[in-house]
Design an enzyme around this catalytic site. Structure first.
Site, PDB file in Angstrom:
ATOM      1  N   ASP A 140       0.828  -1.217   0.000  1.00 12.30           N
ATOM      2  CA  ASP A 140       0.000   0.000   0.000  1.00 12.30           C
ATOM      3  C   ASP A 140       0.863   1.269   0.000  1.00 12.30           C
ATOM      4  O   ASP A 140       0.550   2.250  -0.662  1.00 12.30           O
ATOM      5  CB  ASP A 140      -0.918   0.026   1.234  1.00 12.30           C
ATOM      6  N   GLU A 196     -19.132  -0.045   7.174  1.00 13.09           N
ATOM      7  CA  GLU A 196     -19.138  -1.515   7.238  1.00 13.09           C
ATOM      8  C   GLU A 196     -17.746  -2.021   7.545  1.00 13.09           C
ATOM      9  O   GLU A 196     -16.754  -1.364   7.207  1.00 13.09           O
ATOM     10  CB  GLU A 196     -19.544  -2.090   5.873  1.00 13.09           C
ATOM     11  N   LYS A 246     -14.535  -4.042   6.735  1.00  8.82           N
ATOM     12  CA  LYS A 246     -13.910  -4.440   5.469  1.00  8.82           C
ATOM     13  C   LYS A 246     -13.359  -5.860   5.642  1.00  8.82           C
ATOM     14  O   LYS A 246     -12.346  -6.065   6.292  1.00  8.82           O
ATOM     15  CB  LYS A 246     -12.799  -3.462   5.087  1.00  8.82           C
ATOM     16  N   LYS A 298     -19.497   4.281   2.834  1.00 10.03           N
ATOM     17  CA  LYS A 298     -20.216   4.432   1.560  1.00 10.03           C
ATOM     18  C   LYS A 298     -21.316   5.476   1.685  1.00 10.03           C
ATOM     19  O   LYS A 298     -22.048   5.475   2.690  1.00 10.03           O
ATOM     20  CB  LYS A 298     -20.881   3.096   1.174  1.00 10.03           C
TER      21      LYS A 298
HETATM   22  P1  NAD Z   1      -8.885  -3.170  -1.333  1.00 13.11           P
HETATM   23  O1  NAD Z   1      -8.716  -4.456  -0.633  1.00 13.11           O
HETATM   24  O2  NAD Z   1      -8.187  -2.008  -0.782  1.00 13.11           O
HETATM   25  O3  NAD Z   1     -10.451  -2.813  -1.404  1.00 13.11           O
HETATM   26  C1  NAD Z   1     -11.395  -3.324  -2.318  1.00 13.11           C
HETATM   27  C2  NAD Z   1     -11.983  -4.634  -1.919  1.00 13.11           C
HETATM   28  O4  NAD Z   1     -12.486  -4.612  -0.582  1.00 13.11           O
HETATM   29  C3  NAD Z   1     -13.208  -4.988  -2.721  1.00 13.11           C
HETATM   30  O5  NAD Z   1     -12.876  -5.557  -3.958  1.00 13.11           O
HETATM   31  C4  NAD Z   1     -13.905  -5.971  -1.825  1.00 13.11           C
HETATM   32  O6  NAD Z   1     -13.552  -7.263  -2.208  1.00 13.11           O
HETATM   33  C5  NAD Z   1     -13.348  -5.710  -0.455  1.00 13.11           C
HETATM   34  N1  NAD Z   1     -14.350  -5.488   0.597  1.00 13.11           N
HETATM   35  C6  NAD Z   1     -14.346  -6.107   1.804  1.00 13.11           C
HETATM   36  N2  NAD Z   1     -15.369  -5.729   2.564  1.00 13.11           N
HETATM   37  C7  NAD Z   1     -16.089  -4.841   1.822  1.00 13.11           C
HETATM   38  C8  NAD Z   1     -17.283  -4.102   2.068  1.00 13.11           C
HETATM   39  N3  NAD Z   1     -17.927  -4.174   3.227  1.00 13.11           N
HETATM   40  N4  NAD Z   1     -17.730  -3.298   1.081  1.00 13.11           N
HETATM   41  C9  NAD Z   1     -17.081  -3.197  -0.089  1.00 13.11           C
HETATM   42  N5  NAD Z   1     -15.929  -3.864  -0.385  1.00 13.11           N
HETATM   43  C10 NAD Z   1     -15.438  -4.683   0.562  1.00 13.11           C
HETATM   44  O7  NAD Z   1      -8.501  -3.238  -2.798  1.00 13.11           O
HETATM   45  P2  NAD Z   1      -8.041  -4.402  -3.740  1.00 13.11           P
HETATM   46  O8  NAD Z   1      -8.040  -3.764  -5.061  1.00 13.11           O
HETATM   47  O9  NAD Z   1      -8.813  -5.650  -3.505  1.00 13.11           O
HETATM   48  O10 NAD Z   1      -6.567  -4.825  -3.392  1.00 13.11           O
HETATM   49  C11 NAD Z   1      -5.745  -4.209  -2.687  1.00 13.11           C
HETATM   50  C12 NAD Z   1      -5.503  -5.044  -1.449  1.00 13.11           C
HETATM   51  O11 NAD Z   1      -4.683  -6.127  -1.743  1.00 13.11           O
HETATM   52  C13 NAD Z   1      -4.807  -4.170  -0.474  1.00 13.11           C
HETATM   53  O12 NAD Z   1      -5.174  -4.532   0.845  1.00 13.11           O
HETATM   54  C14 NAD Z   1      -3.368  -4.498  -0.738  1.00 13.11           C
HETATM   55  O13 NAD Z   1      -2.562  -4.286   0.382  1.00 13.11           O
HETATM   56  C15 NAD Z   1      -3.477  -5.963  -1.053  1.00 13.11           C
HETATM   57  N6  NAD Z   1      -2.354  -6.389  -1.904  1.00 13.11           N
HETATM   58  C16 NAD Z   1      -1.278  -6.841  -1.260  1.00 13.11           C
HETATM   59  C17 NAD Z   1      -0.180  -7.243  -1.992  1.00 13.11           C
HETATM   60  C18 NAD Z   1       1.006  -7.780  -1.256  1.00 13.11           C
HETATM   61  O14 NAD Z   1       2.025  -8.048  -1.901  1.00 13.11           O
HETATM   62  N7  NAD Z   1       0.953  -7.960   0.043  1.00 13.11           N
HETATM   63  C19 NAD Z   1      -0.195  -7.136  -3.381  1.00 13.11           C
HETATM   64  C20 NAD Z   1      -1.341  -6.666  -4.007  1.00 13.11           C
HETATM   65  C21 NAD Z   1      -2.431  -6.270  -3.255  1.00 13.11           C
END
Ligand code: NAD
Length: 328
Positions: free
Chosen positions: A38, A113, A115, A287
């Site tokens: 992030d 909500e 996450k 939201k």
């Molecule tokens: P995100 O996790 O920041 O947010 C979007 C996702 O949140 C949605 O797609 C949904 O699946 C989820 N979500 C959970 N509860 C929800 C709710 N109540 N309402 C709406 N959505 C909800 O974004 P992302 O695009 O999925 O991915 C980024 C995430 O993946 C980050 O946490 C990032 O740190 C992680 N990531 C980590 C690495 C690593 O190498 N460690 C690599 C890539 C991504």
């Protein structure tokens, strides 16, 4: 940084983020903690905002999720499955609130909500029957994992009303199932999953549904695909109540607030309560409730402008693996 240093840094950030993203999204084996990912992504976003000419066409800031795995049929989502913008502190949240109020005025209700830290899924029902389940994939095209999702008990195979509808939510592995799974894998000498999110993703992307069936997965539905107005609904909170009524599992810790002070109090409460939950959360999603206001705000290519995810400060990955009590 001079121009050459900046160009080099952008190239380096693109390379690292692609590598980490591949390990996380495709292999389900992250090689760095989420907070590091992030932080690098944030650095890239900040540079790109100041220097739009340095945006690579395939920059990780332009895309949602990862690549599509082979072995599964592809599903083109009727409505794109977007990601969420991130907030890391109160200032980011106040900026979000300001941007929202500038567009829709001062009468705003926010739904907060938990996450859930799992894998985004889309569930399609025709005349009340579950017909197709998919991953988010790259946001436009996902993987067809219907057979695996049919093994998840909280996903209704038939709804309480014969409606045609798309539900969106998170499929997750409860903490206890994750601990037991890694314990069994350790005993067999198999590679351990880094965290429940990766274990859930790995389980759903198995070609043999018996594997998913044995993994004790669960779901929380957090949205309707497309607009709920077709069902006579005017807001996100109404849609969640309706999803509950249809037989889906939604998360009941959601709350409605009208100002950021209350939103911050909810965040503080869950920052403390988080360890007591039987499933992992990695933040709080905020939201705008009204569908009309959501439409006024619209989306960018990657995220809705009417929602934001507050991310908890880092814990996890390595500690989660090391914390397993193998004597249990
Ligand atoms: P995100 O996790 O920041 O947010 C979007 C996702 O949140 C949605 O797609 C949904 O699946 C989820 N979500 C959970 N509860 C929800 C709710 N109540 N309402 C709406 N959505 C909800 O974004 P992302 O695009 O999925 O991915 C980024 C995430 O993946 C980050 O946490 C990032 O740190 C992680 N990531 C980590 C690495 C690593 O190498 N460690 C690599 C890539 C991504």
């Amino acid at each position: 940084m001079d121009r050459v240093q900046l160009e080099n840094r952008v190239a380096e950030l693109n390379k690292l983020l692609h590598e980490y993203g591949h390990a996380y999204y495709v292999l389900d084996q992250p090689i760095v903690p989420d907070a590091i990912y992030d932080q690098l992504l944030h650095e890239l976003i900040a540079i790109e905002e100041e220097n739009p000419d340095l945006i690579f066409p395939d920059s990780p800031t332009r895309r949602v999720g990862g690549e599509i795995l082979t072995g599964f049929n592809k599903v083109t989502h009727q409505y794109p499955m977007l990601s969420l913008g991130n907030a890391f502190n109160e200032e980011d949240l106040n900026d979000f609130d300001r941007r929202v109020r500038q567009v829709v005025g001062d009468q705003v209700t926010y739904v907060c909500e938990l996450k859930i830290d799992g894998l985004a899924i889309s569930l399609r029902y025709e005349d009340g029957l579950f017909v197709q389940g998919a991953t988010r994939g790259n946001g436009t095209v996902g993987e067809d994992i219907t057979e695996n999702l049919k093994t998840v008990h909280s996903i209704p195979l038939r709804l309480k009303e014969p409606v045609s509808i798309e539900a969106r939510g998170e499929c997750y592995m409860p903490k206890r199932s994750f601990t037991n799974l890694n314990k069994m894998r350790a005993e067999k000498g198999d590679e351990l999953f880094a965290n429940p999110r990766n274990a859930a993703a790995g389980s759903l992307r198995q070609l043999d549904p018996k594997v998913a069936a044995s993994r004790n997965l669960s779901t929380f539905i957090y949205a309707m695909g497309g607009n709920g107005e077709a069902y006579g609904l005017e807001s996100h909170s109404e849609a969640l109540d309706y999803m509950d009524h249809l037989g889906f599992q939604t998360n009941h810790e959601r709350r409605k607030f009208t100002n950021m002070r209350e939103v911050m109090a909810y965040i503080e409460e869950w920052t403390e309560q988080r360890p007591t939950l039987p499933y992992e959360i990695d933040g709080i999603v905020i939201k705008v409730d009204s569908y009309n206001q959501q439409e006024e705000l619209g989306n960018t290519v990657k995220v809705p402008r009417w929602s934001i995810a507050y991310k908890f400060p880092a814990e996890e990955v390595v500690t989660t693996v090391l914390d397993i009590d193998l004597t249990v």
